[in-house]
Design a protein around this motif. Structure first.
Motif, PDB file in Angstrom:
ATOM      1  N   GLU A  74       0.828  -1.210   0.000  1.00 18.66           N
ATOM      2  CA  GLU A  74       0.000   0.000   0.000  1.00 18.66           C
ATOM      3  C   GLU A  74       0.858   1.254   0.000  1.00 18.66           C
ATOM      4  OE1 GLU A  74      -2.003   3.417   1.115  1.00 18.66           O
ATOM      5  OE2 GLU A  74      -0.564   2.473   2.494  1.00 18.66           O
ATOM      6  N   SER A  75       1.905   1.258   0.818  1.00 19.87           N
ATOM      7  CA  SER A  75       2.771   2.430   0.923  1.00 19.87           C
ATOM      8  C   SER A  75       3.492   2.711  -0.395  1.00 19.87           C
ATOM      9  CB  SER A  75       3.784   2.218   2.057  1.00 19.87           C
ATOM     10  OG  SER A  75       4.597   3.351   2.226  1.00 19.87           O
ATOM     11  N   ARG A  78       1.014   4.048  -3.026  1.00 25.16           N
ATOM     12  CA  ARG A  78       0.664   5.439  -2.719  1.00 25.16           C
ATOM     13  C   ARG A  78       1.773   6.379  -3.153  1.00 25.16           C
ATOM     14  NH1 ARG A  78       0.946   7.037   2.498  1.00 25.16           N
ATOM     15  NH2 ARG A  78       0.643   4.864   3.132  1.00 25.16           N
ATOM     16  N   ASN A  79       3.028   5.946  -3.003  1.00 24.00           N
ATOM     17  CA  ASN A  79       4.147   6.769  -3.457  1.00 24.00           C
ATOM     18  C   ASN A  79       4.198   6.889  -4.971  1.00 24.00           C
ATOM     19  OD1 ASN A  79       6.498   7.773  -1.441  1.00 24.00           O
ATOM     20  ND2 ASN A  79       5.366   6.074  -0.504  1.00 24.00           N
ATOM     21  N   TYR A  82      -0.990   6.321  -6.825  1.00 25.80           N
ATOM     22  CA  TYR A  82      -2.270   5.634  -6.955  1.00 25.80           C
ATOM     23  C   TYR A  82      -3.132   5.857  -5.718  1.00 25.80           C
ATOM     24  CZ  TYR A  82      -0.289   3.180 -10.960  1.00 25.80           C
ATOM     25  OH  TYR A  82       0.285   2.883 -12.164  1.00 25.80           O
ATOM     26  N   LYS A  83      -4.436   5.890  -5.942  1.00 25.69           N
ATOM     27  CA  LYS A  83      -5.373   5.946  -4.826  1.00 25.69           C
ATOM     28  C   LYS A  83      -5.604   4.518  -4.340  1.00 25.69           C
ATOM     29  CE  LYS A  83      -9.821   7.802  -3.288  1.00 25.69           C
ATOM     30  NZ  LYS A  83     -11.025   8.580  -3.657  1.00 25.69           N
ATOM     31  N   THR A  84      -5.297   4.268  -3.082  1.00 23.06           N
ATOM     32  CA  THR A  84      -5.303   2.905  -2.563  1.00 23.06           C
ATOM     33  C   THR A  84      -6.443   2.663  -1.586  1.00 23.06           C
ATOM     34  OG1 THR A  84      -3.827   3.470  -0.724  1.00 23.06           O
ATOM     35  CG2 THR A  84      -2.792   2.739  -2.778  1.00 23.06           C
ATOM     36  N   ARG A 100      -9.022   1.351   4.985  1.00 23.70           N
ATOM     37  CA  ARG A 100      -8.217   2.566   4.800  1.00 23.70           C
ATOM     38  C   ARG A 100      -8.272   3.040   3.353  1.00 23.70           C
ATOM     39  NH1 ARG A 100      -2.928   1.570   8.646  1.00 23.70           N
ATOM     40  NH2 ARG A 100      -3.838  -0.094   9.900  1.00 23.70           N
ATOM     41  N   ILE A 101      -8.241   4.343   3.216  1.00 22.77           N
ATOM     42  CA  ILE A 101      -8.122   4.980   1.908  1.00 22.77           C
ATOM     43  C   ILE A 101      -6.840   5.805   1.929  1.00 22.77           C
ATOM     44  CG2 ILE A 101      -9.141   6.552   0.225  1.00 22.77           C
ATOM     45  CD1 ILE A 101     -10.784   4.055   0.581  1.00 22.77           C
ATOM     46  N   ASN A 102      -5.954   5.531   0.985  1.00 16.72           N
ATOM     47  CA  ASN A 102      -4.654   6.209   0.937  1.00 16.72           C
ATOM     48  C   ASN A 102      -3.929   6.149   2.286  1.00 16.72           C
ATOM     49  OD1 ASN A 102      -4.626   6.866  -1.773  1.00 16.72           O
ATOM     50  ND2 ASN A 102      -5.637   8.838  -1.469  1.00 16.72           N
ATOM     51  N   CYS A 104      -5.031   5.946   5.303  1.00 18.89           N
ATOM     52  CA  CYS A 104      -5.711   6.479   6.481  1.00 18.89           C
ATOM     53  C   CYS A 104      -7.035   5.769   6.718  1.00 18.89           C
ATOM     54  CB  CYS A 104      -5.987   7.971   6.316  1.00 18.89           C
ATOM     55  SG  CYS A 104      -4.497   8.976   6.215  1.00 18.89           S
ATOM     56  N   VAL A 155     -11.160   3.776  -5.702  1.00 19.57           N
ATOM     57  CA  VAL A 155      -9.735   3.506  -5.542  1.00 19.57           C
ATOM     58  C   VAL A 155      -9.177   2.895  -6.821  1.00 19.57           C
ATOM     59  CG1 VAL A 155     -10.017   3.161  -3.054  1.00 19.57           C
ATOM     60  CG2 VAL A 155     -10.036   1.176  -4.588  1.00 19.57           C
TER      61      VAL A 155
END
Length: 485
Positions: A74-75, A78-79, A82-84, A100-102, A104, A155
């Motif tokens: 996920e990390s 996101r880098n 992409y919207k995760t 979680r979204i992005n 959070c 997402v």
């Protein structure tokens, strides 16, 4: 209503509450808690086909490290911009961590809104028996809710951590999974998955899908690799073994992982390969279903930043509560993960202070040979050993961390057994320095008092639920542990 939910809890749920946003969230948590089931009920294999459409999914199973692998994935994504979406279990402090979204957790308002929309829709379809509704179980409900959230929030990719097993897990809904991962395998949940590593591996490999790309950690028993190969042929799935990642970047600098511990290199290596397969599937497509090694991956700045900034509280986490009191939190609960945990703890505690004391706080859930696990802590030479339930304090149906399916007297008797195991294995240990606690609040208070005149290094392990209960007291918003909310 499930037979183990006692009527007072149900009546407490339906007591009058104001319709504020906060109370709407509390009512959602209470309703969700009433769906809790025994673990066996997670395995019924229910499929909700309509919620899998339009989602690009990375699905990960395994015994050890599947959550960390998902967190790294996920990390990194996101880098890359992409919207995760990320669905994981269990949660530590708030149930919102599971969706979680992005990176959070969804906020309270969104959680309440999605929860009640789904709850009321399902409620209309239920038969009524004895004034109680038959609803999906706790985990199944959250799985449905997570997929609904990910679709509605648009997402780009959903990273899904398996709950238990794989073949019959509630998360195994997808017929078109792009990429699947299998982290390190070992003995866990043997009552559900089988007593042999072959049986357990069969279940974990159940997330393989025809035409998908499956990558497994290189850190596997040989017998597991053999079963994975057979399952890949059966499922018509491309199978790769992840090659170990270099610990240095192209400039020779040590790669930094946001989650510490020697085992995390296996999880990081697997995550990098899963991301590369999702980004570049053409590099992994093959007409052969024979097991192969993964291609080499150039570690881009997005990958390196994703690995470095990845946050996964409660796993090899050091939390300095005060100048005299440091907590070492790790939800290790299998033979090998506890061995890693012991090594990590011994490597990180200072050895120079005569006033420094070591404390173990332990609990274990599930069907595991606890005596074999407890003896792994003997080399640490703890000064105090405490056994504690996973309860934060008194029962509260409106708490994110309330477990209604656990009988409190039985839980307390179990930790007394653990204390007896410890004293049996350590005949010369001072019995006055080992205690049992009915809840984490009591244990933390005693530990805090002990730290007044001496430095304490406290290892909390054996159960992620125990770790989560301590974090509820130490860092209730997870703001110091990780920028999650």
């Amino acid at each position: 209503m499930h037979k183990f939910i006692r009527k007072p809890y149900y009546e407490q749920f339906y007591k009058s509450l104001h319709d504020s946003a906060e109370n709407n969230y509390k009512k959602a948590i209470a309703a969700l808690n009433l769906l809790q089931t025994n673990v066996e009920d997670i395995m019924c294999g229910l499929e909700i086909k309509e919620l899998e459409k339009q989602l690009s999914v990375i699905h990960v199973s395994g015994t050890k490290g599947k959550g960390s692998t998902c967190a790294f994935c996920e990390s990194i994504l996101r880098n890359y911009g992409y919207k995760t979406g990320f669905f994981s279990s269990p949660h530590l402090v708030t149930v919102r961590e599971r969706i979680r979204i992005n990176g959070c957790p969804i906020n309270r308002e969104k959680f309440s809104s999605y929860f009640w929309k789904i709850y009321k829709q399902l409620e209309q379809c239920q038969d009524v028996e004895n004034d109680y509704f038959k609803m999906p179980s706790y985990f199944m409900f959250l799985t449905i809710m997570a997929l609904k959230v990910f679709k509605e929030e648009n997402v780009d990719v959903a990273i899904i951590e398996v709950g238990i097993g794989g073949e019959y897990d509630y998360t195994n809904l997808f017929s078109n999974t792009a990429v699947t991962g299998i982290s390190s395998l070992g003995y866990d949940h043997v009552k559900l998955l089988g007593n042999t590593i072959e049986e357990i591996t069969w279940h974990k490999a159940g997330i393989m899908k025809p035409g998908s790309i499956t990558i497994t950690s290189e850190h596997q028993p040989k017998t597991s690799l053999n079963i994975l190969q057979k399952r890949a042929i059966e499922k018509k799935c491309s199978l790769y073994v992840s090659t170990p990642m270099n610990t240095n970047d192209a400039l020779g600098n040590r790669i930094e992982l946001g989650i510490k511990g020697p085992a995390q290199w296996h999880n990081a290596s697997l995550a990098v390969q899963l991301i590369n397969a999702w980004l570049n599937p053409q590099d992994y497509r093959t007409e052969s279903f024979e097991m192969k090694s993964t291609p080499s991956v150039q570690l881009s700045k997005e990958i390196l930043n994703g690995l470095r900034t990845c946050c996964w509280p409660g796993r090899t986490q050091i939390f300095k509560f005060s100048s005299e009191l440091t907590y070492y939190l790790d939800g290790a609960h299998t033979l090998e993960s506890i061995q890693y945990c012991v090594s990590w703890f011994q490597e990180n505690i200072p050895h120079h202070s005569l006033k420094s004391k070591k404390v173990l706080v332990f609990n274990m859930t599930g069907s595991r040979n606890v005596e074999d696990l407890i003896k792994l802590f003997i080399p640490c030479n703890f000064d105090f050993v405490f056994f504690c339930t996973n309860r934060i304090q008194l029962q509260d149906i409106f708490s994110d961390n309330q477990n209604l399916k656990i009988n409190e007297p039985e839980e307390y008797n179990r930790i007394i057994e653990y204390r007896n195991y410890w004293l049996k294995l350590n005949k010369y240990f001072n019995s006055s320095n080992t205690k049992v606690f009915r809840n984490v609040s009591e244990a933390h208070m005693v530990i805090n008092n002990l730290s007044v005149n001496q430095q304490l290094h406290v290892l909390v392990t054996g159960s992620l639920h125990l770790v989560g209960a301590f974090l509820n007291l130490l860092d209730p918003e997870l703001k110091l542990s990780c920028s999650l909310v």
